[in-house]
Design an enzyme around this catalytic site. Sequence first.
Site, PDB file in Angstrom:
ATOM      1  N   ASP A 167      -3.439 -19.739  14.433  1.00  0.00           N
ATOM      2  CA  ASP A 167      -4.062 -19.405  15.711  1.00  0.00           C
ATOM      3  C   ASP A 167      -5.559 -19.197  15.502  1.00  0.00           C
ATOM      4  OD1 ASP A 167      -4.234 -18.809  18.414  1.00  0.00           O
ATOM      5  OD2 ASP A 167      -2.519 -17.452  18.391  1.00  0.00           O
ATOM      6  N   TRP A 200      -7.068 -25.212  16.711  1.00  0.00           N
ATOM      7  CA  TRP A 200      -8.494 -25.491  16.657  1.00  0.00           C
ATOM      8  C   TRP A 200      -9.028 -26.148  17.934  1.00  0.00           C
ATOM      9  CZ3 TRP A 200     -10.407 -29.073  12.083  1.00  0.00           C
ATOM     10  CH2 TRP A 200     -11.772 -29.314  12.199  1.00  0.00           C
ATOM     11  N   PRO A 201      -8.476 -27.281  18.417  1.00  0.00           N
ATOM     12  CA  PRO A 201      -9.092 -27.906  19.602  1.00  0.00           C
ATOM     13  C   PRO A 201      -9.014 -27.043  20.848  1.00  0.00           C
ATOM     14  CG  PRO A 201      -7.047 -29.019  18.980  1.00  0.00           C
ATOM     15  CD  PRO A 201      -7.369 -28.087  17.870  1.00  0.00           C
ATOM     16  N   TYR A 203      -9.240 -23.756  21.069  1.00  0.00           N
ATOM     17  CA  TYR A 203     -10.303 -22.745  21.031  1.00  0.00           C
ATOM     18  C   TYR A 203     -11.687 -23.383  21.100  1.00  0.00           C
ATOM     19  CZ  TYR A 203      -7.005 -18.997  20.125  1.00  0.00           C
ATOM     20  OH  TYR A 203      -5.989 -18.077  20.250  1.00  0.00           O
ATOM     21  N   ASP A 228      -1.519 -21.830  26.467  1.00  0.00           N
ATOM     22  CA  ASP A 228      -0.068 -21.665  26.429  1.00  0.00           C
ATOM     23  C   ASP A 228       0.591 -22.192  27.694  1.00  0.00           C
ATOM     24  OD1 ASP A 228      -0.476 -20.398  24.041  1.00  0.00           O
ATOM     25  OD2 ASP A 228       0.147 -18.407  24.701  1.00  0.00           O
TER      26      ASP A 228
END
Length: 419
Positions: A167, A200-201, A203, A228
């Site tokens: 995460d 990663w992408p 965030y 989510d």
Amino acid sequence: MANWCHWKGFHHAVAYFFFALNNCFVVALNNGVALTPPMGWMSWLRFECNLRCDIDLDNCISERLYKRMADSMVKDGYLAAGYQYVAIDDCWMSRTRLPNNTLQADPHRFPSGIKALADYMHSRGLKLGVYLDIGDLTCAGYPGSKNYFDIDARTMAEWGVDFVKMDGCNANPGDYETDFIAFGKSLNRTGRRIVYYCEWPMYARYYGQKVNYALIAEHCNMFRALTDIYYIYHSIESMIDYISQNPYNMSTYARPGAFNDADALAIGNFGLSESQERMQLGMWAVMALPLFMSNDLRDIRRSSRTLLQNRHVIAINQDPLGIQGTPIAQYVSVSVWMKRILPLGSSAIAFFNQGRSGGPQVVVFSLSNLPGIDPTATYDVTEVFDDEFLGRFKASQTIRVSVDPMGIYLIKALPAPTT
């Protein structure tokens, strides 16, 4: 080699595919896993961070929960259908590391420890996934992996973990690129083949950064595109809409060993009709997304269980080419998606009706109007969910399908044998 990893000229031969596949891993993760979209069960959507074992023992985040889900996966046919990972999400840790800086599981909720839980999974033919965070703390405030990448990677390997979800909470956005890559290298150095799932992408997008999918696909096996998912149709539709826009050309970087992710299957929970559940599974299959259930396998509708184990739809998702389907046409409220599959020259075609009122939408089309179809060829066309053979069609012939509102009609078209 770089061109082969981006699949240019790919369809010339099957042998070319496997040679390209091997070379992709030389320049990327080099871990040889997730050659098709990973399949399994993950706890977050259904069980979140339920810590109330005192009043909700059967549903709190504990080794008991994951063992029960593992038992259901084996007993009820999910493992046989291809679902192999049981993935722990946030809230499994103790609030502090051990004196030697290694992570530890909460001693009350995971008294046997994570290694014993991994052994339990392996003894049943399953694999264990564990949640970590690239920052100082996890999203729920447990110890993050920042400054402990090598230690945490070794710990995962020593415990026998098969899948790591990383995460991005409580991290410096400017460190995402460096740190997600660094942790992947730490995993590789352990010598254990561990699926590396990066958020990663998601965030990077949230913080307004350019999402470098070429780089992400070199260093992660799975990578979350958006936020989510929830138990509502709009949430699922929003995921599909985002991916349909193909931001940063994301679909071109999906391949064996590197897949875009749009979060869990909401099937078997609350809020979706049977038709909407079919739509999610079918669209996730065509988009070559990982198939992770997040439901209570001990208490699930028969229709949902049967759907999740539909081998014909799963086969579309697990096609060895690993090509992500993309939208190719629009018929009023129906978007048409196409995914290349084996045998070479074949396609899976999804008709997704985004209409929210009225009756089924009828679509009349011919295969010759679709990209990559040989206009002189003849195709065997099958409806996928029920494996119903619709007939042998010349590419120029018209085909008629009817798609329910918020539903899907999924077919596959294979070149007919020549006589």
